[in-house]
Design an enzyme around this catalytic site. Structure first.
Site, PDB file in Angstrom:
ATOM      1  N   LYS A  13       0.949  -1.104  -0.127  1.00 37.53           N
ATOM      2  CA  LYS A  13       0.015  -0.077  -0.163  1.00 37.53           C
ATOM      3  C   LYS A  13       0.749   1.349  -0.038  1.00 37.53           C
ATOM      4  O   LYS A  13       0.564   2.253  -0.733  1.00 37.53           O
ATOM      5  CB  LYS A  13      -1.142  -0.163   1.124  1.00 37.53           C
ATOM      6  CG  LYS A  13      -1.895  -1.164   1.483  1.00 37.53           C
ATOM      7  CD  LYS A  13      -2.888  -1.115   2.449  1.00 37.53           C
ATOM      8  CE  LYS A  13      -2.251  -0.988   3.749  1.00 37.53           C
ATOM      9  NZ  LYS A  13      -1.468  -2.236   4.076  1.00 37.53           N
ATOM     10  N   ARG A  88      -8.532   1.288   9.858  1.00 38.19           N
ATOM     11  CA  ARG A  88      -8.256  -0.263  10.019  1.00 38.19           C
ATOM     12  C   ARG A  88      -9.413  -0.974  10.698  1.00 38.19           C
ATOM     13  O   ARG A  88      -9.263  -2.028  10.808  1.00 38.19           O
ATOM     14  CB  ARG A  88      -7.050  -0.222  11.360  1.00 38.19           C
ATOM     15  CG  ARG A  88      -5.748   0.431  10.368  1.00 38.19           C
ATOM     16  CD  ARG A  88      -4.521  -0.053  11.130  1.00 38.19           C
ATOM     17  NE  ARG A  88      -3.464   0.431  10.361  1.00 38.19           N
ATOM     18  CZ  ARG A  88      -1.804   0.151  11.111  1.00 38.19           C
ATOM     19  NH1 ARG A  88      -1.822  -0.227  12.088  1.00 38.19           N
ATOM     20  NH2 ARG A  88      -1.017   0.535  10.215  1.00 38.19           N
ATOM     21  N   ARG A 123      12.007  -6.491   3.985  1.00 34.02           N
ATOM     22  CA  ARG A 123      11.936  -5.058   4.032  1.00 34.02           C
ATOM     23  C   ARG A 123      12.931  -4.169   4.947  1.00 34.02           C
ATOM     24  O   ARG A 123      13.175  -4.721   6.261  1.00 34.02           O
ATOM     25  CB  ARG A 123      10.378  -4.799   4.516  1.00 34.02           C
ATOM     26  CG  ARG A 123      10.174  -3.203   4.373  1.00 34.02           C
ATOM     27  CD  ARG A 123       8.442  -2.862   4.368  1.00 34.02           C
ATOM     28  NE  ARG A 123       7.823  -3.195   5.373  1.00 34.02           N
ATOM     29  CZ  ARG A 123       6.420  -2.915   5.667  1.00 34.02           C
ATOM     30  NH1 ARG A 123       5.681  -2.533   4.602  1.00 34.02           N
ATOM     31  NH2 ARG A 123       5.947  -3.231   6.741  1.00 34.02           N
ATOM     32  N   ARG A 156      12.350  -3.032  11.103  1.00 27.70           N
ATOM     33  CA  ARG A 156      11.593  -2.672  12.153  1.00 27.70           C
ATOM     34  C   ARG A 156      11.110  -3.989  12.912  1.00 27.70           C
ATOM     35  O   ARG A 156      10.735  -4.810  12.235  1.00 27.70           O
ATOM     36  CB  ARG A 156      10.335  -1.879  11.513  1.00 27.70           C
ATOM     37  CG  ARG A 156      10.632  -0.383  11.100  1.00 27.70           C
ATOM     38  CD  ARG A 156       9.534   0.038  10.240  1.00 27.70           C
ATOM     39  NE  ARG A 156       8.146  -0.472  10.570  1.00 27.70           N
ATOM     40  CZ  ARG A 156       6.991  -0.472   9.863  1.00 27.70           C
ATOM     41  NH1 ARG A 156       7.345  -0.057   8.717  1.00 27.70           N
ATOM     42  NH2 ARG A 156       5.825  -0.721  10.396  1.00 27.70           N
TER      43      ARG A 156
END
Length: 212
Positions: A13, A88, A123, A156
């Protein structure tokens, strides 16, 4: 165009939001980036949200809606905006409507869980400006270094395998009902997430009715 991007965490996204933003010249409002900045700076909101974000849980609605309402009131949102990471839950969607935050389309990028788990393990996120990369599909020009600001790239905590699984469980339980919510309002459009960013962008542009 006032657009919401839906899909599981890691569906792409944020990447597609950046591409659409440049194409249509409208801002992307990423609550994730706003909240991560608050965590990094140690603000009251950041301290409140830190433990929740790292556990892959949802930040309280009043914090989210307040941040979004302030952001869409700025001048650069007059011609439209892209919401990434909000709503969400259906409760948040109701709160957005009640706050007068309009939406023309809810665009869902559909990617299977097993593909997402592989994606997120690769990522990398800039520790300074929060720009995101991927070791395979979107690597930085120099390994471990952000193209935009030169900051160090890190993994992360919410991209760790155990957290990814938890985030997917939360998505299916709490966020996936938004598909029916927006479908009932005639605003849902779903596209299949493709193996490459470019192929997914082509499908997204087709869904939005704009040329590449």
């Amino acid at each position: 165009m006032k657009l919401i991007l839906l899909g599981a965490p890691g569906a792409g996204k944020g990447t597609q939001a950046d591409i659409i933003s440049r194409k249509l010249e409208i801002p992307t409002i990423s609550t994730g980036n706003i909240l991560r900045a608050a965590v990094r700076e140690g603000t009251p909101v950041g301290l409140k949200a830190k433990a929740i974000i790292e556990a892959g849980q949802l930040v309280p609605d009043d914090v989210i809606i307040g941040i979004v309402a302030e952001r869409v009131a700025k001048d650069d949102c007059k011609n439209g905006y892209i919401l990434d990471g909000v709503p969400r839950t259906t409760a948040q969607a109701d709160a957005l409507e009640q706050s007068g935050i309009a939406v023309d389309m809810a665009l869902c990028i559909d990617v299977p869980d097993e593909v997402i788990e592989k994606r997120m393990s690769g990522r990398r996120t800039c520790s300074v400006c929060s720009a995101t990369y991927h070791v395979e599909s979107n690597p930085p020009k120099k390994e471990g270094v952000c193209d935009a600001c030169g900051g160090a790239l890190t993994i992360r905590k919410d991209d760790m395998p155990e957290t990814v699984k938890n985030r997917l469980e939360v998505y299916h339980a709490q966020t996936e009902p938004l598909l029916a919510y927006y479908e009932a309002r005639g605003k849902l459009v779903t596209v299949k997430g493709e193996p490459t960013i470019e192929a997914t962008s082509q499908k997204v542009f087709e869904a939005l009715g704009i040329s590449q």
